[in-house]
Design a protein around this motif. Structure first.
Motif, PDB file in Angstrom:
ATOM      1  N   ARG A   1       1.057  -1.309  -0.100  1.00  0.00           N
ATOM      2  CA  ARG A   1       0.051  -0.055   0.239  1.00  0.00           C
ATOM      3  C   ARG A   1       0.833   1.235  -0.179  1.00  0.00           C
ATOM      4  O   ARG A   1       1.977   1.296   0.607  1.00  0.00           O
ATOM      5  CB  ARG A   1      -1.059   0.021   1.161  1.00  0.00           C
TER       6      ARG A   1
ATOM      7  N   SER B   1       1.339   5.107   0.957  1.00  0.00           N
ATOM      8  CA  SER B   1       0.742   6.300   1.909  1.00  0.00           C
ATOM      9  C   SER B   1       1.212   7.567   1.586  1.00  0.00           C
ATOM     10  O   SER B   1       2.242   7.789   1.513  1.00  0.00           O
ATOM     11  CB  SER B   1       1.016   5.832   3.545  1.00  0.00           C
TER      12      SER B   1
ATOM     13  N   GLU C   1       5.357   6.982   1.050  1.00  0.00           N
ATOM     14  CA  GLU C   1       5.880   5.646   1.415  1.00  0.00           C
ATOM     15  C   GLU C   1       5.269   4.424   1.013  1.00  0.00           C
ATOM     16  O   GLU C   1       4.255   4.442   0.638  1.00  0.00           O
ATOM     17  CB  GLU C   1       6.090   5.380   3.103  1.00  0.00           C
ATOM     18  N   THR C   2       6.075   3.570   0.487  1.00  0.00           N
ATOM     19  CA  THR C   2       5.715   2.336  -0.079  1.00  0.00           C
ATOM     20  C   THR C   2       5.366   1.200   1.252  1.00  0.00           C
ATOM     21  O   THR C   2       6.561   0.815   1.852  1.00  0.00           O
ATOM     22  CB  THR C   2       6.493   1.520  -1.049  1.00  0.00           C
ATOM     23  N   HIS C   3       4.411   0.746   1.834  1.00  0.00           N
ATOM     24  CA  HIS C   3       4.255   0.042   2.992  1.00  0.00           C
ATOM     25  C   HIS C   3       4.077  -1.354   2.474  1.00  0.00           C
ATOM     26  O   HIS C   3       3.217  -1.580   1.789  1.00  0.00           O
ATOM     27  CB  HIS C   3       3.104   0.632   3.845  1.00  0.00           C
TER      28      HIS C   3
ATOM     29  N   VAL D   1       3.550  -5.019   3.814  1.00  0.00           N
ATOM     30  CA  VAL D   1       2.628  -5.838   4.771  1.00  0.00           C
ATOM     31  C   VAL D   1       2.831  -7.370   4.474  1.00  0.00           C
ATOM     32  O   VAL D   1       2.626  -7.571   3.557  1.00  0.00           O
ATOM     33  CB  VAL D   1       1.333  -5.328   5.026  1.00  0.00           C
TER      34      VAL D   1
ATOM     35  N   PRO E   1       3.596  -4.917   9.273  1.00  0.00           N
ATOM     36  CA  PRO E   1       4.285  -3.942   8.562  1.00  0.00           C
ATOM     37  C   PRO E   1       5.902  -4.340   8.837  1.00  0.00           C
ATOM     38  O   PRO E   1       6.612  -3.737   9.616  1.00  0.00           O
ATOM     39  CB  PRO E   1       3.884  -2.627   9.223  1.00  0.00           C
TER      40      PRO E   1
ATOM     41  N   ALA F   1       8.425  -1.369   8.729  1.00  0.00           N
ATOM     42  CA  ALA F   1       8.374  -0.442   9.919  1.00  0.00           C
ATOM     43  C   ALA F   1       9.073  -1.064  11.139  1.00  0.00           C
ATOM     44  O   ALA F   1       9.287  -0.482  11.998  1.00  0.00           O
ATOM     45  CB  ALA F   1       7.026   0.036   9.918  1.00  0.00           C
TER      46      ALA F   1
ATOM     47  N   SER G   1      12.204   6.538   6.672  1.00  0.00           N
ATOM     48  CA  SER G   1      10.846   6.264   6.218  1.00  0.00           C
ATOM     49  C   SER G   1      11.270   5.030   5.048  1.00  0.00           C
ATOM     50  O   SER G   1      12.232   4.902   4.474  1.00  0.00           O
ATOM     51  CB  SER G   1      10.489   7.510   5.107  1.00  0.00           C
ATOM     52  N   ALA G   2      10.316   4.338   4.585  1.00  0.00           N
ATOM     53  CA  ALA G   2      10.316   3.445   3.529  1.00  0.00           C
ATOM     54  C   ALA G   2      10.538   3.970   2.207  1.00  0.00           C
ATOM     55  O   ALA G   2      10.092   5.285   2.167  1.00  0.00           O
ATOM     56  CB  ALA G   2       8.939   2.307   3.637  1.00  0.00           C
TER      57      ALA G   2
ATOM     58  N   ALA H   1      14.189   0.719   2.725  1.00  0.00           N
ATOM     59  CA  ALA H   1      14.032   1.962   3.567  1.00  0.00           C
ATOM     60  C   ALA H   1      15.422   2.747   3.873  1.00  0.00           C
ATOM     61  O   ALA H   1      16.462   1.890   3.558  1.00  0.00           O
ATOM     62  CB  ALA H   1      13.529   1.796   4.742  1.00  0.00           C
TER      63      ALA H   1
END
Length: 245
Positions: free
Chosen positions: A11, A13, A26-28, A30, A35, A38, A45-46, A71
């Motif tokens: 996802r 954000s 950021e590219t999250h 999961v 996450p 993170a 940050s990613a 990151a």
């Protein structure tokens, strides 16, 4: 039989710049609801979607393994590290292994295994999902693609495109970087320009075409857009130095 493969979800954000004061998209990533980036790296940050999900296809899995930075520390990798993983395809599996942080030699994270079909489908979906973009960011993406696919647009001025971006905390503008007469790293002299362009309202395709014309119909090597290089290069090419701030 229980599926022992993890599931990956991606996802993007976009921060509320008015609340956060920052402009980092950021590219999250999961995995099984966690996450993982993170959790594993808290110094920054990613990576942004243009880096991980762009035309370089960094998250694609091939038989030949390759390392990807997920990151980076806010103060740069050289100061406080970054998070890397090696991605490899083995048959019907995709494996993430050999996690690495240059600032943390003892980093020990387990390998992750994904079913190749689910992994490939999610990466392709994420690469083609631009629903998170706002208009400025769409214009930046279209500009980046156009300048990459048609190098003669800036090439007619002996310029070479660099990065292109739109920032959440600077609405209504796009930033386009390019180098003259060559990219950094070469033995000869070079200058960097960053054009800061106010965007009109309208369809991103039309706006991007207007920006291309602005950049390429007249000489884009302008003093007000000079952003980097050296005193020697500036003197050689007829520009003032230092760069105004």
């Amino acid at each position: 039989m229980k599926d022992e493969h993890s599931r990956i979800t991606i996802r993007v954000s976009v921060p509320d710049a008015e609340l956060s004061g920052t402009g980092t998209v950021e590219t999250h990533i999961v995995v099984d609801g966690r996450p993982i980036v993170a959790e594993a790296f808290t110094e920054g940050s990613a990576e942004q979607p243009e880096y991980l999900l762009g035309p370089d296809r960094r998250l694609h899995a091939d038989v030949e393994a390759h390392e990807v930075r997920l990151a980076e520390a806010d103060c740069t990798e050289g100061c406080c590290g970054a998070l890397y993983v090696t991605i490899e395809r083995r048959g019907d599996e995709v494996i993430w292994r050999d996690w690495r942080n240059p600032d943390e030699p003892g980093l020990d994270l387990p390998a992750l295994r994904f079913g190749a079909a689910q992994y490939d489908a999610e990466i392709i979906r994420a690469e083609n999902d631009h629903s998170w973009e706002w208009t400025d960011r769409s214009v930046a993406r279209l500009l980046r693609t156009r300048l990459s696919e048609q190098p003669d647009l800036l090439g007619r001025w002996d310029c070479h495109p660099g990065w292109v971006e739109a920032r959440p905390n600077e609405p209504g503008r796009v930033f386009v970087s390019y180098f003259y007469p060559q990219r950094p790293g070469a033995a000869d002299l070079w200058l960097q320009f960053v054009a800061v362009i106010a965007l009109p309202t309208g369809d991103p395709e039309i706006v991007a075409a207007q920006v291309v014309r602005l950049l390429t119909d007249t000489n884009p090597r302008r003093q007000q857009w000079l952003a980097g290089g050296s005193d020697e290069a500036a003197q050689a090419f007829g520009f003032d130095w230092p760069v105004p701030r």
